[in-house]
Design a protein around this motif. Structure first.
Motif, PDB file in Angstrom:
ATOM      1  N   SER A  10      33.522  34.862  24.930  1.00 10.99           N
ATOM      2  CA  SER A  10      34.782  34.869  24.577  1.00 10.99           C
ATOM      3  C   SER A  10      36.000  34.836  25.156  1.00 10.99           C
ATOM      4  O   SER A  10      37.186  35.232  24.531  1.00 10.99           O
ATOM      5  CB  SER A  10      35.136  36.265  22.948  1.00 10.99           C
ATOM      6  OG  SER A  10      34.965  37.323  23.172  1.00 10.99           O
ATOM      7  N   ILE A  12      37.337  37.645  26.425  1.00 13.43           N
ATOM      8  CA  ILE A  12      38.919  38.641  26.556  1.00 13.43           C
ATOM      9  C   ILE A  12      38.640  38.836  27.851  1.00 13.43           C
ATOM     10  O   ILE A  12      39.591  39.731  28.189  1.00 13.43           O
ATOM     11  CB  ILE A  12      37.861  39.634  25.205  1.00 13.43           C
ATOM     12  CG1 ILE A  12      38.605  38.808  23.593  1.00 13.43           C
ATOM     13  CG2 ILE A  12      38.499  41.338  25.256  1.00 13.43           C
ATOM     14  CD1 ILE A  12      38.011  39.498  22.807  1.00 13.43           C
ATOM     15  N   GLY A  73      39.057  31.217  21.738  1.00 13.22           N
ATOM     16  CA  GLY A  73      40.263  31.456  20.846  1.00 13.22           C
ATOM     17  C   GLY A  73      39.609  32.090  18.981  1.00 13.22           C
ATOM     18  O   GLY A  73      39.682  32.963  18.325  1.00 13.22           O
ATOM     19  N   SER A  74      38.487  30.916  18.993  1.00 14.34           N
ATOM     20  CA  SER A  74      38.303  31.063  17.256  1.00 14.34           C
ATOM     21  C   SER A  74      37.395  32.215  17.526  1.00 14.34           C
ATOM     22  O   SER A  74      36.394  32.374  16.381  1.00 14.34           O
ATOM     23  CB  SER A  74      37.702  29.504  17.147  1.00 14.34           C
ATOM     24  OG  SER A  74      36.810  29.469  17.678  1.00 14.34           O
ATOM     25  N   THR A  77      39.555  37.381  16.086  1.00 12.94           N
ATOM     26  CA  THR A  77      41.392  37.285  15.657  1.00 12.94           C
ATOM     27  C   THR A  77      41.887  38.645  15.667  1.00 12.94           C
ATOM     28  O   THR A  77      40.968  40.109  15.540  1.00 12.94           O
ATOM     29  CB  THR A  77      41.298  37.700  13.653  1.00 12.94           C
ATOM     30  OG1 THR A  77      40.709  36.343  13.078  1.00 12.94           O
ATOM     31  CG2 THR A  77      42.693  37.811  13.206  1.00 12.94           C
TER      32      THR A  77
END
Length: 85
Positions: A10, A12, A73-74, A77
């Motif tokens: 992801s 992050i 990014g999807s 959330t």
């Protein structure tokens, strides 16, 4: 999917080894419980990740073994971003 792999895919956290280290230091929680790098994450889980003075809270929306940079990014959330002083 493993927590450390989700954090990397992801984007992050950029590297899986860094994601593993952050988890081992007790700076990641899944649904309010401290998580290990091998903890399993699923859609709907809330992750809280502490980066120094900042805590990021996200909800997992998608899982995938690999993800293009534009689509990463999807996978989640952003729910909350707190800065601690």
């Amino acid at each position: 999917m493993r927590l450390d792999k989700f954090l990397k895919v992801s984007r992050i956290i950029k590297r899986r080894t860094v994601a593993k280290d952050v988890s081992e230091q007790g700076r990641v929680w899944i649904n309010g419980r401290e998580a290990k790098p091998s903890s399993t994450v699923k859609i709907g889980d809330e992750l809280a990740i502490q980066f120094g003075q900042k805590t990021l809270t996200v909800r997992i929306e998608r899982l995938g073994e690999s993800m293009r940079k534009e689509d990463a990014g999807s996978m989640y959330t952003l729910l909350k971003e707190e800065i601690h002083s």
